[in-house]
Design a protein around this motif. Sequence first.
Motif, PDB file in Angstrom:
ATOM      1  N   SER B  11       0.835  -1.206   0.000  1.00 46.86           N
ATOM      2  CA  SER B  11       0.000   0.000   0.000  1.00 46.86           C
ATOM      3  C   SER B  11       0.866   1.250   0.000  1.00 46.86           C
ATOM      4  CB  SER B  11      -0.914   0.012   1.221  1.00 46.86           C
ATOM      5  OG  SER B  11      -1.629  -1.192   1.302  1.00 46.86           O
ATOM      6  N   GLY B  12       2.126   1.089  -0.409  1.00 45.10           N
ATOM      7  CA  GLY B  12       2.994   2.251  -0.570  1.00 45.10           C
ATOM      8  C   GLY B  12       2.340   3.228  -1.534  1.00 45.10           C
ATOM      9  N   THR B  13       2.706   4.496  -1.444  1.00 41.50           N
ATOM     10  CA  THR B  13       2.013   5.510  -2.231  1.00 41.50           C
ATOM     11  C   THR B  13       2.160   5.261  -3.738  1.00 41.50           C
ATOM     12  OG1 THR B  13       2.284   7.043  -0.416  1.00 41.50           O
ATOM     13  CG2 THR B  13       1.769   7.996  -2.553  1.00 41.50           C
ATOM     14  N   PRO B  44       3.119  -1.192   4.323  1.00 39.12           N
ATOM     15  CA  PRO B  44       3.769  -0.010   3.766  1.00 39.12           C
ATOM     16  C   PRO B  44       4.702  -0.459   2.644  1.00 39.12           C
ATOM     17  CG  PRO B  44       4.080  -0.114   6.154  1.00 39.12           C
ATOM     18  CD  PRO B  44       3.454  -1.407   5.738  1.00 39.12           C
ATOM     19  N   CYS B  45       5.300   0.477   1.937  1.00 39.31           N
ATOM     20  CA  CYS B  45       6.141   0.158   0.768  1.00 39.31           C
ATOM     21  C   CYS B  45       7.039  -1.060   1.032  1.00 39.31           C
ATOM     22  CB  CYS B  45       6.987   1.360   0.406  1.00 39.31           C
ATOM     23  SG  CYS B  45       8.023   1.041  -1.021  1.00 39.31           S
TER      24      CYS B  45
END
Lengths: 481, 85
Positions: B11-13, B44-45
């Motif tokens: 769900s990293g940007t 996260p990433c």
Amino acid sequence: MAVNNNAMLIRRELITHIARLLIEDKLVDKIDRIPLVMRPRNNPSVRCCIHKDRAVLKYKLMGMLGFNIQDEVDELTPLSEYARQAINRKGATDVVLTVIDEACSSCRKSSYAVTNFCRGCVARPCMVNCPKNAITFSEGRAKIDYDLCVNCGKCMNVCPFNAIVYMPVPCEEACPVGAISKNENGVEQIDFSKCIFCGKCLAACPFGAIVEKSNLVDIFRNKREGKKLVALIAPAIAGQFGVDLARIINSFKLIGFDYVYEVAHGAEVTTRFEAKELEERLNQGDKFMTTSCCPAYTSLVEKHIKELMPYVSHTKTPLYYTAEDVHEKHPDACIVFVSPCPAKRWEVFHNPYVDYALSFEEYGAWLVAAKIDLNNIEPAILDDIPAAEMRGFAASGGVTKAVKALADGLVINEMLVNGIDRSTIRQLKTLVKSSNNNFIEVMTCEGGCIGGCNVVSNPKVALKQLNEAINSASSITQKIS
Amino acid sequence: MDKKVEIVICSGTLCYLMGGADLQLLFEHLPADLKDRVSIKGSPCLGLCDLPENGKPPFVLINGRSVSQASIQTLIDEIQSELGL
């Protein structure tokens, strides 16, 4: 659109490249390389050849630098020259969408066609039922005479083999107001006297031939000239990146903004005025009032449903009131609205207090270029949280909920227009005569602003996340008491 | 019950912007017979975007193996092959 397709991904990749070069301050030096980096030699092409792929990317970049593709004078003008002009320009035009003629594949005029599945049957219902005698049979198969065909579709409906198909022109099909059509070369053109800037064509074109002009370069120029940057964030942003709103707010500081304000604050002013106006109008004997916060809807009324004009609320949008207030606080700053759709970009151009628009996609691309992962940053500490109902403006039904909360004792019997297409426009045209409701909320995009054409998240996911932001704020009724 | 297929969605940007946002709906789109045979987590990433040889975002790990340009349909196929269906 949140829906995954390659045309959309290419657009986001291009914006990320631009943002990266702007951060490195190497836009003019390196922009001509982007098409080569994205389509390197000896790789398969999407279009006829790699050179055409690169040419189309070049025009997309030209649009994203803020130019109209139609204004090209010399095909040899490199992107570096456009970048130089963009960095030095002072103003822009209100034309927010531009068509790349190179990319438009000149889809065949929408029509019905007989496919190989035709068996040349004995019954021949297509021929029998055609009101214009446009169907004949030769070599055992039906043939449509396009000089006679009126595109009624009866032949398709009666064929027992499903052998007749309808071939649409996707952008024309998506445009709710008939503003996009072919020129003499078969290339699509937008008629800006009809366009309401909803961006549905942009999302629908399978060739990505329609580009939204960007102000990214202008925002960076202002920053470099030493101006303070202020972000006004649309309520819909809360649902966009899978993290809480406080992290999103903090990220603006990290990419170079000096101040961040939620447009939900202005929504409170809009709601107060709108509730009061509704009461006054109903007391005056008006049958109903419609909302006015969606600029694509107000453009629709001005350009296509004039009879509805007297019924549209005179109250201004949440963006207007927020910007008015913020401009007073920071008169010399560069004020940027962070936007879910091209219609808001158009509104920004006509707003005296807001300088530029930054779409949700462009904001996301900026984060990626700045190597910021929203999951890994600290949340901002929010000291001035707007009321829950005001954050709710982003979803269909939200405006109504807010107005109801503030319209003391007024019986509101609402109708929600959740997304505009040709049939809802027909319905809106009959409202003046036949409305049974006294408050009509109109959102051009299905789901409200969380369904805008620049959104990143699927509206379903966005709504969940938005509800978290709404639930973390207190209701306006509690705030008053 | 067999071991569940472990799915980690980045769900990293960057992944989120490049189509990963839609993968949040994976569970809803899973065929009924797969729903209780997977565990889905966000992350996260994952750092996979740093190297071009890993392919393009969005990235997902299926039992620790990385899948690039993931979509709901490719993930369903991957889960089925992981389960030997």
